[in-house]
Design a protein around this motif. Structure first.
Motif, PDB file in Angstrom:
ATOM      1  N   PRO A 192      -5.856   0.563  -3.362  1.00 54.81           N
ATOM      2  CA  PRO A 192      -6.233  -0.202  -2.156  1.00 54.81           C
ATOM      3  C   PRO A 192      -6.587  -1.652  -2.489  1.00 54.81           C
ATOM      4  O   PRO A 192      -6.264  -2.573  -1.728  1.00 54.81           O
ATOM      5  CB  PRO A 192      -7.451   0.555  -1.621  1.00 54.81           C
ATOM      6  N   GLY A 241       0.812  -1.216   0.000  1.00 50.97           N
ATOM      7  CA  GLY A 241       0.000   0.000   0.000  1.00 50.97           C
ATOM      8  C   GLY A 241       0.843   1.262   0.000  1.00 50.97           C
ATOM      9  O   GLY A 241       0.605   2.178  -0.794  1.00 50.97           O
ATOM     10  N   LEU A 248      -6.172  -0.890   6.153  1.00 54.89           N
ATOM     11  CA  LEU A 248      -6.327  -2.045   5.263  1.00 54.89           C
ATOM     12  C   LEU A 248      -5.562  -3.243   5.834  1.00 54.89           C
ATOM     13  O   LEU A 248      -6.051  -4.376   5.819  1.00 54.89           O
ATOM     14  CB  LEU A 248      -5.764  -1.721   3.873  1.00 54.89           C
ATOM     15  N   LEU A 272      -0.272   4.956  -1.098  1.00 58.39           N
ATOM     16  CA  LEU A 272      -1.411   5.180  -0.193  1.00 58.39           C
ATOM     17  C   LEU A 272      -0.944   5.876   1.074  1.00 58.39           C
ATOM     18  O   LEU A 272       0.192   5.679   1.531  1.00 58.39           O
ATOM     19  CB  LEU A 272      -2.055   3.827   0.174  1.00 58.39           C
TER      20      LEU A 272
END
Lengths: 402, 73
Positions: free
Chosen positions: A368, A141, A154, A146
């Motif tokens: 994601p 990620g 997540l 992210l």
């Protein structure tokens, strides 16, 4: 045949409905929920559960893999994603409430000595999988750009307990408003896929019941979805199981792995990540001091109910020999509790379907999705290796005898 | 009676919403496999001012006390 059964037993079902409704109403009213909203929805849920039990007894459906949990889930999904039911009915479709009830009832059928024996193995296996899965999702990620708070949300969602973990970690690290819904969408989509895939693959590999349950417990993220998968595998095992074991072993192995091995650590995950977020990550306009009491605040209290139920039943039946246990305790005490547990499971599985409205889920986005799916892939493979090879002896020999 | 200022934490802020029913309506999918009533959520909630999901123990310079304040008798 069916009409004869209901003609002869309708009073039993009415009494059972009244008892469930009364027990749930008392529990929900203590939580501040409105019982008058709950009861009509629960009446519908109970009627649908009866239909699911009938279909679940249908051998042709079972032959094609349509076990009762899958029937309940599919029926609920079909209704929720076509015509739907009034939103007010959600008051009776309480997935979390039913799955926790079922897990506490499950505790009442498990000797506490077994929890002591298998618990440490579950904790070790779950810790390995959780740490690696979190690491993979977080690493992928953040490499994809992210935000670290979203990547952590997540990561723990995939590594620990799905939707509940996502909401806990998003709050602990102070995530953006959209972080938790993104994680929830991905958890739900993968969890539903896994409900169907894991039992079928486990059966195709002829995994012993306990091994299959442990694998599902390591690879499913959400308790409710995992129980659906484990119960489906249990039904498959009870129908045909060349590798050995009973359906109860599959459900028990799942529960030990998921509840004892993974769920109880959510408070520690939240506390540690709150420290990291406040000391290492860039600060937004908000600030907070991580508090160790958070470990207790976020502890899933139903686990205490699971342990207490096991301790009480183990203590009450402590003076029975194995022969007496099999002759008296199982039919007189364990079997009725298992019957109630089966009903709670079906309430839960139907509610998953009835509350999962795909069109209403938040859009997750490709990054994601890639990060979370990477963790899912590692999770499934690593969980299989640990369950079917490294700790196979423990899970194969899981015994429910006191 | 004496009005006292409440601690400047999110739980006492007028921008903060952590009622379980509100959260289940606001956070898509939350009730499908979990709920806002579970203990894992603690008292976390949504900050409508910063669009963040926060611990009730958090605080910021934009804090505004709720209209109803604690009263000591």
């Amino acid at each position: 045949m069916l009409s004869q059964h209901f003609a002869g037993n309708w009073q039993r079902y009415v009494v059972q409905f009244v008892l469930w409704a009364a027990a749930f109403s008392v529990a929900l009213s203590t939580m501040g929920r409105k019982v008058r909203e709950f009861l009509p929805a629960f009446a519908l849920l109970y009627a649908m559960s009866l239909a699911v039990f009938v279909i679940g007894q249908w051998e042709t459906a079972n032959f094609y893999g349509f076990e009762a949990p899958l029937v309940a889930l599919l029926l609920g999904l079909a209704i929720a994603n076509t015509y739907g039911l009034p939103r007010s009915f959600d008051a009776g479709f309480r997935v979390e409430f039913y799955v926790k009830t079922a897990i506490v009832l499950l505790g009442a059928t498990v000797p506490f000595t077994l929890i002591i024996w298998a618990g440490p193995v579950a904790i070790v296996q779950a810790s390995i999988v959780s740490l690696i899965t979190f690491g993979v999702i977080y690493w992928v990620g953040t490499r994809l750009g992210l935000d670290r708070r979203l990547a952590a949300t997540l990561g723990v969602g995939g590594a620990v307990c799905g939707v509940s973990a996502a909401i806990a970690i998003s709050g602990a690290v102070g995530g953006k408003k959209e972080d938790a819904p993104i994680a929830i969408t991905l958890v739900i989509l993968w969890a539903i896929v896994m409900i169907f895939v894991l039992p079928i693959v486990a059966h195709a590999f002829n995994l012993p019941a306990g091994v299959g349950g442990a694998w599902i417990g390591t690879s499913e993220f959400a308790d409710a979805a995992g129980i659906a998968a484990a119960q489906t595998y249990a039904n498959m095992v009870n129908t045909s199981n060349p590798a050995g074991g009973t359906g109860d072993q599959a459900v028990l192995a799942f529960t030990l792995m998921k509840v004892v091995g993974r769920d109880v650590w959510i408070g520690i995950w939240a506390f540690v990540l709150a420290i990291v977020a406040t000391t290492r990550w860039e600060q937004g306009p908000m600030g907070r001091k991580a508090n160790a009491a958070e470990i207790w605040w976020r502890f899933p209290k139903f686990v205490i109910g699971f342990f207490l139920a096991s301790i009480i039943i183990t203590w009450v039946t402590r003076d029975y020999s194995l022969a007496e246990h099999n002759r008296e305790v199982i039919p007189g005490l364990v079997a009725p509790i298992k019957d109630l547990r089966s009903w709670a499971f079906i309430f839960c599985f139907l509610s998953i379907g009835l509350t999962t409205r795909f069109r209403e889920l938040a859009a997750a986005g490709i990054k994601p999705f890639i990060a979370f799916s990477s963790g899912v892939a590692v999770n499934v493979v690593l969980g299989f290796v640990l369950s079917a090879y490294v700790f196979a002896t423990y899970w194969t020999n899981l015994s429910l005898a006191p | 009676m004496t009005g006292v200022a409440v601690p400047a934490k999110c739980r006492n802020c007028r921008h903060f919403r952590n009622d379980p029913a509100y959260l289940e309506a606001a956070i898509k999918g939350l009730s499908a496999m979990s709920s806002a009533w579970g203990s894992v959520r603690a008292d976390d909630g949504l900050c409508l001012h910063h669009d963040r999901y926060l611990s009730a123990e958090a605080s910021c310079r934009d804090f505004q006390a709720e209209a109803v304040t604690a009263i000591l008798c």
